[in-house]
Design an enzyme around this catalytic site. Sequence first.
Site, PDB file in Angstrom:
ATOM      1  N   ASP A 142       0.780  -1.285  -0.035  1.00 15.36           N
ATOM      2  CA  ASP A 142      -0.070   0.100  -0.083  1.00 15.36           C
ATOM      3  C   ASP A 142       0.975   1.240   0.193  1.00 15.36           C
ATOM      4  N   CYS A 196     -15.189  -6.805 -17.463  1.00 18.74           N
ATOM      5  CA  CYS A 196     -16.250  -5.838 -17.385  1.00 18.74           C
ATOM      6  C   CYS A 196     -17.334  -5.822 -18.359  1.00 18.74           C
ATOM      7  N   CYS A 199     -20.928  -3.771 -18.914  1.00 17.94           N
ATOM      8  CA  CYS A 199     -21.508  -3.380 -17.306  1.00 17.94           C
ATOM      9  C   CYS A 199     -20.980  -2.279 -16.911  1.00 17.94           C
ATOM     10  N   CYS A 206     -21.943   4.930  -7.839  1.00 21.50           N
ATOM     11  CA  CYS A 206     -21.429   5.894  -7.021  1.00 21.50           C
ATOM     12  C   CYS A 206     -22.218   7.001  -6.369  1.00 21.50           C
ATOM     13  N   CYS A 222     -14.162  10.957  -4.311  1.00 23.59           N
ATOM     14  CA  CYS A 222     -14.557   9.634  -3.924  1.00 23.59           C
ATOM     15  C   CYS A 222     -14.619   9.953  -2.431  1.00 23.59           C
ATOM     16  N   CYS A 252     -19.095   1.002  -4.909  1.00 24.59           N
ATOM     17  CA  CYS A 252     -18.930   0.334  -6.279  1.00 24.59           C
ATOM     18  C   CYS A 252     -18.450  -1.136  -6.187  1.00 24.59           C
ATOM     19  N   CYS A 256     -21.082  -4.759  -7.586  1.00 26.36           N
ATOM     20  CA  CYS A 256     -20.163  -5.525  -8.841  1.00 26.36           C
ATOM     21  C   CYS A 256     -20.511  -6.923  -9.168  1.00 26.36           C
TER      22      CYS A 256
HETATM   23  C1  B12 Z   1      -4.107   6.130  -3.581  1.00 26.38           C
HETATM   24  C2  B12 Z   1      -5.286   5.019  -3.461  1.00 26.38           C
HETATM   25  C3  B12 Z   1      -6.337   5.206  -3.293  1.00 26.38           C
HETATM   26  C4  B12 Z   1      -6.990   6.603  -3.476  1.00 26.38           C
HETATM   27  C5  B12 Z   1      -7.156   6.584  -5.113  1.00 26.38           C
HETATM   28  C6  B12 Z   1      -7.973   5.332  -5.651  1.00 26.38           C
HETATM   29  C7  B12 Z   1      -7.462   5.052  -7.014  1.00 26.38           C
HETATM   30  N1  B12 Z   1      -8.512   4.527  -7.676  1.00 26.38           N
HETATM   31  O1  B12 Z   1      -6.374   5.451  -7.364  1.00 26.38           O
HETATM   32  C8  B12 Z   1      -8.418   6.422  -2.726  1.00 26.38           C
HETATM   33  C9  B12 Z   1      -8.210   7.162  -1.451  1.00 26.38           C
HETATM   34  C10 B12 Z   1      -9.612   7.044  -3.544  1.00 26.38           C
HETATM   35  C11 B12 Z   1      -8.552   4.831  -2.445  1.00 26.38           C
HETATM   36  C12 B12 Z   1      -9.706   4.450  -2.123  1.00 26.38           C
HETATM   37  C13 B12 Z   1     -10.075   2.949  -2.073  1.00 26.38           C
HETATM   38  N2  B12 Z   1      -8.715   1.910  -2.101  1.00 26.38           N
HETATM   39 CO1  B12 Z   1      -6.951   2.672  -2.260  1.00 26.38          CO
HETATM   40  N3  B12 Z   1      -5.437   2.592  -2.783  1.00 26.38           N
HETATM   41  C14 B12 Z   1      -4.652   3.744  -3.093  1.00 26.38           C
HETATM   42  C15 B12 Z   1      -3.166   3.257  -3.708  1.00 26.38           C
HETATM   43  C16 B12 Z   1      -2.327   3.952  -2.365  1.00 26.38           C
HETATM   44  C17 B12 Z   1      -2.529   4.077  -4.879  1.00 26.38           C
HETATM   45  C18 B12 Z   1      -3.677   3.769  -6.017  1.00 26.38           C
HETATM   46  C19 B12 Z   1      -2.923   4.296  -7.368  1.00 26.38           C
HETATM   47  O2  B12 Z   1      -1.909   4.312  -7.643  1.00 26.38           O
HETATM   48  N4  B12 Z   1      -3.823   5.451  -8.013  1.00 26.38           N
HETATM   49  C20 B12 Z   1      -3.293   6.073  -9.186  1.00 26.38           C
HETATM   50  C21 B12 Z   1      -4.273   5.944 -10.388  1.00 26.38           C
HETATM   51  C22 B12 Z   1      -3.456   6.781 -11.643  1.00 26.38           C
HETATM   52  O3  B12 Z   1      -4.561   4.429 -10.380  1.00 26.38           O
HETATM   53  P1  B12 Z   1      -6.073   3.999 -11.095  1.00 26.38           P
HETATM   54  O4  B12 Z   1      -6.925   5.059 -10.741  1.00 26.38           O
HETATM   55  O5  B12 Z   1      -6.031   2.659 -10.410  1.00 26.38           O
HETATM   56  O6  B12 Z   1      -5.757   3.902 -12.442  1.00 26.38           O
HETATM   57  C23 B12 Z   1      -5.112   2.896 -13.076  1.00 26.38           C
HETATM   58  C24 B12 Z   1      -6.099   2.022 -14.085  1.00 26.38           C
HETATM   59  O7  B12 Z   1      -7.777   2.525 -13.833  1.00 26.38           O
HETATM   60  C25 B12 Z   1      -5.714   2.646 -15.445  1.00 26.38           C
HETATM   61  N5  B12 Z   1      -6.377   3.961 -16.004  1.00 26.38           N
HETATM   62  C26 B12 Z   1      -6.364   5.109 -15.575  1.00 26.38           C
HETATM   63  N6  B12 Z   1      -6.919   5.691 -16.236  1.00 26.38           N
HETATM   64  C27 B12 Z   1      -7.457   5.156 -17.217  1.00 26.38           C
HETATM   65  C28 B12 Z   1      -7.879   5.544 -18.512  1.00 26.38           C
HETATM   66  C29 B12 Z   1      -8.058   4.573 -19.480  1.00 26.38           C
HETATM   67  C30 B12 Z   1      -8.952   5.071 -20.716  1.00 26.38           C
HETATM   68  C31 B12 Z   1      -7.997   3.133 -19.353  1.00 26.38           C
HETATM   69  C32 B12 Z   1      -8.306   2.068 -20.375  1.00 26.38           C
HETATM   70  C33 B12 Z   1      -7.086   2.740 -18.207  1.00 26.38           C
HETATM   71  C34 B12 Z   1      -7.005   3.830 -17.064  1.00 26.38           C
HETATM   72  O8  B12 Z   1      -4.365   2.874 -15.243  1.00 26.38           O
HETATM   73  C35 B12 Z   1      -4.197   3.335 -13.716  1.00 26.38           C
HETATM   74  C36 B12 Z   1      -2.699   2.381 -13.541  1.00 26.38           C
HETATM   75  O9  B12 Z   1      -2.744   1.088 -13.288  1.00 26.38           O
HETATM   76  C37 B12 Z   1      -3.358   1.529  -3.674  1.00 26.38           C
HETATM   77  C38 B12 Z   1      -2.063   1.010  -3.156  1.00 26.38           C
HETATM   78  C39 B12 Z   1      -1.075   0.964  -4.189  1.00 26.38           C
HETATM   79  N7  B12 Z   1       0.353   1.442  -3.518  1.00 26.38           N
HETATM   80  O10 B12 Z   1      -1.205   0.743  -5.319  1.00 26.38           O
HETATM   81  C40 B12 Z   1      -4.576   1.308  -2.816  1.00 26.38           C
HETATM   82  C41 B12 Z   1      -5.261   0.405  -3.171  1.00 26.38           C
HETATM   83  C42 B12 Z   1      -5.592   0.500  -4.553  1.00 26.38           C
HETATM   84  N8  B12 Z   1      -6.750   0.668  -2.374  1.00 26.38           N
HETATM   85  C43 B12 Z   1      -7.222  -0.305  -2.258  1.00 26.38           C
HETATM   86  C44 B12 Z   1      -8.530  -0.311  -1.640  1.00 26.38           C
HETATM   87  C45 B12 Z   1      -9.010  -1.537  -0.786  1.00 26.38           C
HETATM   88  C46 B12 Z   1      -9.214   0.848  -1.616  1.00 26.38           C
HETATM   89  C47 B12 Z   1     -10.838   0.939  -1.304  1.00 26.38           C
HETATM   90  C48 B12 Z   1     -11.625  -0.355  -1.877  1.00 26.38           C
HETATM   91  C49 B12 Z   1     -11.185   1.385   0.357  1.00 26.38           C
HETATM   92  C50 B12 Z   1     -12.369   1.619   0.663  1.00 26.38           C
HETATM   93  N9  B12 Z   1     -13.214   0.672   0.869  1.00 26.38           N
HETATM   94  O11 B12 Z   1     -12.633   2.723   0.826  1.00 26.38           O
HETATM   95  C51 B12 Z   1     -11.161   2.415  -1.951  1.00 26.38           C
HETATM   96  C52 B12 Z   1     -11.540   1.914  -3.627  1.00 26.38           C
HETATM   97  C53 B12 Z   1     -12.043   3.215  -4.171  1.00 26.38           C
HETATM   98  C54 B12 Z   1     -11.923   3.100  -5.739  1.00 26.38           C
HETATM   99  N10 B12 Z   1     -13.119   2.947  -6.519  1.00 26.38           N
HETATM  100  O12 B12 Z   1     -10.848   2.443  -6.571  1.00 26.38           O
HETATM  101  C55 B12 Z   1      -6.623  -1.612  -2.548  1.00 26.38           C
HETATM  102  C56 B12 Z   1      -7.200  -2.364  -3.767  1.00 26.38           C
HETATM  103  C57 B12 Z   1      -7.386  -3.804  -3.635  1.00 26.38           C
HETATM  104  C58 B12 Z   1      -7.981  -4.301  -4.979  1.00 26.38           C
HETATM  105  N11 B12 Z   1      -8.902  -5.343  -5.023  1.00 26.38           N
HETATM  106  O13 B12 Z   1      -7.939  -3.564  -6.001  1.00 26.38           O
HETATM  107  C59 B12 Z   1      -5.077  -1.085  -2.769  1.00 26.38           C
HETATM  108  C60 B12 Z   1      -4.214  -1.814  -3.792  1.00 26.38           C
HETATM  109  C61 B12 Z   1      -4.314  -1.332  -1.421  1.00 26.38           C
HETATM  110  C62 B12 Z   1      -3.802  -2.633  -1.074  1.00 26.38           C
HETATM  111  N12 B12 Z   1      -2.478  -2.678  -0.986  1.00 26.38           N
HETATM  112  O14 B12 Z   1      -4.526  -3.506  -1.097  1.00 26.38           O
HETATM  113  N13 B12 Z   1      -7.416   4.517  -2.709  1.00 26.38           N
HETATM  114  S1  SF4 Z   2     -15.394   4.084  -3.213  1.00 24.31           S
HETATM  115 FE1  SF4 Z   2     -16.380   3.641  -5.089  1.00 24.31          FE
HETATM  116  S2  SF4 Z   2     -18.734   4.182  -4.931  1.00 24.31           S
HETATM  117 FE2  SF4 Z   2     -17.663   4.625  -3.119  1.00 24.31          FE
HETATM  118  S3  SF4 Z   2     -17.188   7.300  -3.673  1.00 24.31           S
HETATM  119 FE3  SF4 Z   2     -15.479   5.887  -4.328  1.00 24.31          FE
HETATM  120  S4  SF4 Z   2     -15.726   5.486  -6.256  1.00 24.31           S
HETATM  121 FE4  SF4 Z   2     -17.666   6.238  -5.505  1.00 24.31          FE
HETATM  122  S1  SF4 Z   3     -19.517  -3.552 -11.438  1.00 25.11           S
HETATM  123 FE1  SF4 Z   3     -17.731  -4.456 -11.620  1.00 25.11          FE
HETATM  124  S2  SF4 Z   3     -18.042  -5.561 -13.579  1.00 25.11           S
HETATM  125 FE2  SF4 Z   3     -19.355  -4.010 -13.727  1.00 25.11          FE
HETATM  126  S3  SF4 Z   3     -18.137  -2.135 -14.619  1.00 25.11           S
HETATM  127 FE3  SF4 Z   3     -17.815  -1.971 -12.374  1.00 25.11          FE
HETATM  128  S4  SF4 Z   3     -16.178  -3.182 -12.260  1.00 25.11           S
HETATM  129 FE4  SF4 Z   3     -16.732  -3.951 -14.229  1.00 25.11          FE
END
Ligand code: B12
Ligand code: SF4
Ligand code: SF4
Length: 360
Positions: A142, A196, A199, A206, A222, A252, A256
């Site tokens: 993390d 996905c 879906c 959200c 978020c 979210c 799923c």
């Molecule tokens: C910062 C962070 C957050 C932030 C930002 C989340 C995010 N999506 O980035 C916040 C505080 C919002 C957060 C929330 C949560 N988090 Co968090 N978080 C992190 C952390 C520290 C870094 C994530 C990161 O690098 N983000 C940077 C952005 C660029 O990445 P991204 O949004 O995922 O985008 C990727 C893809 O979507 C894609 N992408 C981006 N843009 C586009 C556009 C197109 C067109 C395409 C095709 C693809 C694409 O490329 C990106 C890189 O792979 C990680 C741990 C780690 N070191 O990785 C944990 C981590 C992701 N979190 C985790 C968890 C559990 C959560 C929550 C579920 C907690 C909760 N219940 O409240 C929520 C989920 C929210 C959500 N919907 O994502 C887990 C996820 C486990 C899993 N099954 O995936 C992690 C891995 C921690 C862990 N060690 O387990 N988190």
């Molecule tokens: S955890 Fe998922 S549903 Fe909740 S605010 Fe963030 S993106 Fe929206």
């Molecule tokens: S709810 Fe799950 S399966 Fe549907 S779009 Fe979101 S991540 Fe993908």
Amino acid sequence: MTQLPRLDPAAAKRQLEERARDLGFDRIGVARIDIPEDEQHLLQWLEAGFHGEMGYMRRHGLMRSRPQELAPGTIRIISARMDYWPAAAREPQAVLEDAGRGYISRYALGRDYHKILRPALARLAKELAQDIGAFGYRVCVDSAPVLEKALARNAGLGWIGKHTNLISRDAGSWFFLGEILTDLPLPADEPASAHCGTCTACIAACPTAAIVAPYRLDARRCISYLTIEHHSAIPLELRPAIGNRIYGCDDCQLVCPWNKYAHAASHPDFQVRHGLDAPQLTELFAWTEAQFEERMRGSAIHRIGYEKWSRNIAVALGNAPASEAVVAALEGRLEGASGLVREHIEWALARHGARAPGLS
Ligand code: B12
Ligand code: SF4
Ligand code: SF4
């Protein structure tokens, strides 16, 4: 790179998988280190300012997508999954619909996962070294600056869903990730394919419209970010949509369809502590700082501190049905409250048509 003249990489991987299972990991995979497309997405995400107050995301720069810059010599990532769904916890939807109670995300109901995953990964690396000889490694969970989901996808653990969490076809998304960066030439797994399809349930569900496009999360909207990572006042326009979510958000993932395949946590430390699966908001708000410190010790919630915890509960109380008990709980915390908490209490009181004493 470490010299391991007699290493049999395939045998080492089998040892690793066996050891990982014994240490409580639910799945393990091995990835190569290159994630150029994810690096581009990360840069665009930062450019858009989606990281909000998480300045460390920008500070760590390209080290996040280039593990070899974080730990020189790294050629493989061992990616590990641990399921956290607490089976005995109160049904999430029932708690979300009961506005007098606080909703805490499923991952934080038990012990802080960092305290479970990190030592287990360190032990895994040590045990493997006993089996095959010393090698170079670094453990990450993390907070360490690598793109964990992208690396886990490449290790075959699942795909990044439109909500941006990693999903496994046979285990849903209720799991944590952790990694061992290593110089061992282990055989790499095939990256997982995406499922996905058409879906969009997570985007529609959200509460704050934070998933601004498939795979793109504006963290500033978020609820997980707002209640955990954001240090200052919660934007006024987003407070009503937060509802009773006082620490993190699961909506979210709750919708799923792949989560019908999720597994319950086997680690006992992920089970609910202190009735946090359905706490009464008025009772939580009455905790003193000393009680917070004592009850939240060992929990991930402890990291946000009493002030942000109080700020979050004040918002939920502002969204709760008006009652004398709610107004009394809010007023009861005004004295001695910090400026941040006081402003949120005043907002909540105003929602109930009440005013903080001294306000004109
Ligand atoms: C910062 C962070 C957050 C932030 C930002 C989340 C995010 N999506 O980035 C916040 C505080 C919002 C957060 C929330 C949560 N988090 Co968090 N978080 C992190 C952390 C520290 C870094 C994530 C990161 O690098 N983000 C940077 C952005 C660029 O990445 P991204 O949004 O995922 O985008 C990727 C893809 O979507 C894609 N992408 C981006 N843009 C586009 C556009 C197109 C067109 C395409 C095709 C693809 C694409 O490329 C990106 C890189 O792979 C990680 C741990 C780690 N070191 O990785 C944990 C981590 C992701 N979190 C985790 C968890 C559990 C959560 C929550 C579920 C907690 C909760 N219940 O409240 C929520 C989920 C929210 C959500 N919907 O994502 C887990 C996820 C486990 C899993 N099954 O995936 C992690 C891995 C921690 C862990 N060690 O387990 N988190
Ligand atoms: S955890 Fe998922 S549903 Fe909740 S605010 Fe963030 S993106 Fe929206
Ligand atoms: S709810 Fe799950 S399966 Fe549907 S779009 Fe979101 S991540 Fe993908």
